[in-house]
Design a protein around this motif. Structure first.
Motif, PDB file in Angstrom:
ATOM      1  N   VAL A   1       0.844  -1.191   0.000  1.00  0.00           N
ATOM      2  CA  VAL A   1       0.000   0.000   0.000  1.00  0.00           C
ATOM      3  C   VAL A   1       0.881   1.242   0.000  1.00  0.00           C
ATOM      4  CG1 VAL A   1      -1.694   1.348   1.324  1.00  0.00           C
ATOM      5  CG2 VAL A   1      -1.913  -1.142   1.195  1.00  0.00           C
ATOM      6  N   LEU A   2       0.494   2.232  -0.812  1.00  0.00           N
ATOM      7  CA  LEU A   2       1.120   3.544  -0.792  1.00  0.00           C
ATOM      8  C   LEU A   2       0.047   4.564  -0.415  1.00  0.00           C
ATOM      9  CD1 LEU A   2       3.440   5.551  -1.407  1.00  0.00           C
ATOM     10  CD2 LEU A   2       2.604   5.613  -3.774  1.00  0.00           C
ATOM     11  N   SER A   3       0.278   5.297   0.657  1.00  0.00           N
ATOM     12  CA  SER A   3      -0.652   6.337   1.092  1.00  0.00           C
ATOM     13  C   SER A   3      -0.062   7.700   0.743  1.00  0.00           C
ATOM     14  CB  SER A   3      -0.894   6.243   2.602  1.00  0.00           C
ATOM     15  OG  SER A   3      -1.753   7.271   3.038  1.00  0.00           O
TER      16      SER A   3
ATOM     17  N   ASP B   1       9.467   8.187  -5.058  1.00  0.00           N
ATOM     18  CA  ASP B   1       8.904   7.192  -4.147  1.00  0.00           C
ATOM     19  C   ASP B   1       7.738   6.449  -4.806  1.00  0.00           C
ATOM     20  OD1 ASP B   1      10.680   7.841  -2.151  1.00  0.00           O
ATOM     21  OD2 ASP B   1       9.291   9.143  -1.055  1.00  0.00           O
ATOM     22  N   ALA B   2       6.889   7.191  -5.511  1.00  0.00           N
ATOM     23  CA  ALA B   2       5.761   6.566  -6.196  1.00  0.00           C
ATOM     24  C   ALA B   2       6.249   5.616  -7.290  1.00  0.00           C
ATOM     25  CB  ALA B   2       4.843   7.638  -6.785  1.00  0.00           C
ATOM     26  N   ALA B   3       7.281   6.022  -8.016  1.00  0.00           N
ATOM     27  CA  ALA B   3       7.821   5.181  -9.086  1.00  0.00           C
ATOM     28  C   ALA B   3       8.363   3.871  -8.536  1.00  0.00           C
ATOM     29  CB  ALA B   3       8.908   5.944  -9.844  1.00  0.00           C
TER      30      ALA B   3
ATOM     31  N   ALA C   1       7.370   2.348  -5.832  1.00  0.00           N
ATOM     32  CA  ALA C   1       6.242   1.512  -5.415  1.00  0.00           C
ATOM     33  C   ALA C   1       5.556   0.882  -6.619  1.00  0.00           C
ATOM     34  CB  ALA C   1       5.242   2.349  -4.614  1.00  0.00           C
ATOM     35  N   LEU C   2       5.393   1.649  -7.687  1.00  0.00           N
ATOM     36  CA  LEU C   2       4.728   1.137  -8.885  1.00  0.00           C
ATOM     37  C   LEU C   2       5.569   0.093  -9.607  1.00  0.00           C
ATOM     38  CD1 LEU C   2       3.339   4.527 -10.199  1.00  0.00           C
ATOM     39  CD2 LEU C   2       1.935   2.540  -9.644  1.00  0.00           C
ATOM     40  N   ALA C   3       6.872   0.240  -9.551  1.00  0.00           N
ATOM     41  CA  ALA C   3       7.751  -0.673 -10.284  1.00  0.00           C
ATOM     42  C   ALA C   3       7.590  -2.116  -9.833  1.00  0.00           C
ATOM     43  CB  ALA C   3       9.205  -0.224 -10.128  1.00  0.00           C
ATOM     44  N   GLY C   4       7.230  -2.313  -8.575  1.00  0.00           N
ATOM     45  CA  GLY C   4       7.097  -3.671  -8.064  1.00  0.00           C
ATOM     46  C   GLY C   4       5.711  -4.265  -8.197  1.00  0.00           C
ATOM     47  N   ALA C   5       4.807  -3.568  -8.890  1.00  0.00           N
ATOM     48  CA  ALA C   5       3.421  -4.030  -8.992  1.00  0.00           C
ATOM     49  C   ALA C   5       3.086  -4.474 -10.406  1.00  0.00           C
ATOM     50  CB  ALA C   5       2.474  -2.913  -8.570  1.00  0.00           C
ATOM     51  N   ASP C   6       2.210  -5.454 -10.516  1.00  0.00           N
ATOM     52  CA  ASP C   6       1.661  -5.864 -11.808  1.00  0.00           C
ATOM     53  C   ASP C   6       0.358  -5.128 -12.105  1.00  0.00           C
ATOM     54  OD1 ASP C   6       3.627  -7.917 -12.425  1.00  0.00           O
ATOM     55  OD2 ASP C   6       2.715  -9.067 -10.804  1.00  0.00           O
TER      56      ASP C   6
ATOM     57  N   PRO D   1       6.096   4.510 -13.897  1.00  0.00           N
ATOM     58  CA  PRO D   1       5.922   3.220 -14.569  1.00  0.00           C
ATOM     59  C   PRO D   1       4.449   2.990 -14.913  1.00  0.00           C
ATOM     60  CG  PRO D   1       7.365   2.982 -12.668  1.00  0.00           C
ATOM     61  CD  PRO D   1       6.799   4.372 -12.605  1.00  0.00           C
ATOM     62  N   ARG D   2       4.203   2.523 -16.104  1.00  0.00           N
ATOM     63  CA  ARG D   2       2.830   2.327 -16.571  1.00  0.00           C
ATOM     64  C   ARG D   2       2.334   0.952 -16.146  1.00  0.00           C
ATOM     65  NH1 ARG D   2      -0.198   5.289 -20.098  1.00  0.00           N
ATOM     66  NH2 ARG D   2      -1.971   4.228 -21.067  1.00  0.00           N
TER      67      ARG D   2
END
Length: 402
Positions: A33-35, A90-92, A94-99, A118-119
């Motif tokens: 989770v990213l808040s 920081d957001a990038a 967090a997104l990099a590790g998600a599918d 990251p898209r």
């Protein structure tokens, strides 16, 4: 999976979303989770992320929670702007590790729509029926859909889907997964009932109405208090309980003014049986100790969690006709017009008919189950992940030097 929250503070949408994450983790998925905000100031309450019950449940289950560290004190529909380089970095990460990314409502899209991140396919979880009150957040949702970034919206109610479709969201991206609750936690419990009443000095046989809501305009607090005045006049043994963020006179002067306006010269006489409890983390006990769960909202509601939780604990739902309340309450409780006397009469009717309503509640438990809700989320997310997984997510190799 990565879920992006606007922030952590008491509310039905965050409770449902956090429970969905917990259920998906129990099923074997990996979530973080990213808040955007690490602290939220709403309903006259300032709350650090770490003090929130959902945050504590998620981290206790091993779900990693990080934050951009912002402090939020805005109103409904406001979105964050002016993200800094470090925040985007920081957001990038967090997104990099998600599918797949889940956005809790549309407000976090102001971050996810930033260029250079990251898209990833984004699923927006919608929990209201008033997109017109979401301001710039609705525009962010439309932009993300047009860009192809948002691949689906999960609506917790039919009214949510209808409202967002009317607001211009393409119907093909809207999916309805009704809210559900943990039936092992939310159930009739005579021991909890007695313990709750004893804690407030309420007799075992006294009729009790509970109002579980944050202090907000959409909840129509004046209507509820007007009905409470009428009902307490008619029911000399009755008690009314109010709980939720801002539901204490100490940190919500506006609530005190509302009580004064509703009760007037009868305040001292009647409010001895009006209990202001603030935020409670044992709502299963509060509901089990009550006979009626009331909702008087005038807009915004979709599938109110309080009605479902209260009903599964044996309290009869009495609500205004807002969102999906009518379909939830049908056969299980009473829908009322927004009139104090009508609401008060419905509370009395619900107390008298509680034993009969309990039979309908027992027959409908599976319809409102957490297991059903989480299975539906898992099936949708698995399908979306499969259909949006392409080799383009991996950068092509650099050409060989000449």
């Amino acid at each position: 999976m990565l879920s992006v929250y606007e922030g952590f503070f008491s509310g039905g949408a965050r409770i449902v979303h956090s429970d969905v994450i917990m259920g998906l983790v129990e099923g074997g998925q990996h979530h973080s989770v990213l808040s955007i905000h690490g602290e939220v100031h709403r309903e006259a309450t300032r709350q650090a992320m770490e003090n929130d019950a959902c945050y504590q449940q998620l981290t206790g289950a091993g779900v990693g929670v990080s934050t951009l560290g912002r402090s939020f004190g805005g109103g409904e529909g406001e979105v964050s702007t002016g993200f800094t380089g470090p925040e985007l970095a920081d957001a990038a990460r967090a997104l990099a590790g998600a599918d797949v990314v889940l956005s809790l409502k549309e407000q976090p899209l102001s971050l996810l729509n930033q260029g250079g991140l990251p898209r990833r396919p984004v699923v927006v979880c919608l929990h209201r029926s008033d997109p017109e009150h979401q301001g710039a957040a609705l525009d962010e949702l439309k932009a993300a859909i047009a860009d192809g970034k948002v691949v689906a919206c999960v609506c917790c109610a039919e009214s949510t889907r209808d409202a967002y479709q009317a607001a211009g969201i393409p119907p093909e991206v809207l999916h309805v997964i009704p809210n559900g609750v943990d039936l092992l936690r939310f159930r009739p419990d005579p021991a909890r009932r007695l313990a709750f009443r004893a804690s407030l000095g309420i007799p075992d046989t006294a009729p009790v109405v509970v109002f579980a809501a944050r202090y907000a305009t959409m909840k129509n607090i004046p209507l509820f208090l007007g009905a409470a005045r009428e009902w307490l006049r008619r029911e000399p043994a009755g008690h009314v309980v109010m709980c939720g963020t801002g539901m204490t006179a100490d940190n919500q002067p506006a609530l005190d003014a509302d009580i004064e306006a509703a009760f007037g010269v009868e305040r001292e006489e009647l409010t001895a049986r009006l209990h202001l409890l603030g935020v409670r983390r044992d709502m299963e006990t509060v509901y089990a100790g009550s006979d009626v769960v009331a909702l008087t909202s005038s807009f915004g509601e979709a599938a109110p969690l309080c009605l479902i939780e209260g009903m599964m604990c044996g309290a009869v739902p009495v609500a205004t006709d807002i969102g999906d309340s009518a379909s939830i309450v049908a056969g299980h409780g009473i829908i009322t017009p927004p009139d104090p006397e009508a609401v008060a009469s419905a509370w009395t009717e619900a107390v008298v008919g509680r034993a009969e309503f309990a039979k309908a509640h027992a027959r409908s438990r599976e319809r409102f189950s957490r297991t059903r809700m989480i299975a539906s989320y898992a099936a949708l997310l698995d399908g979306l992940h499969t259909s949006h997984t392409t080799t383009s997510a991996t950068p092509p190799p650099l050409p060989e030097p000449l």
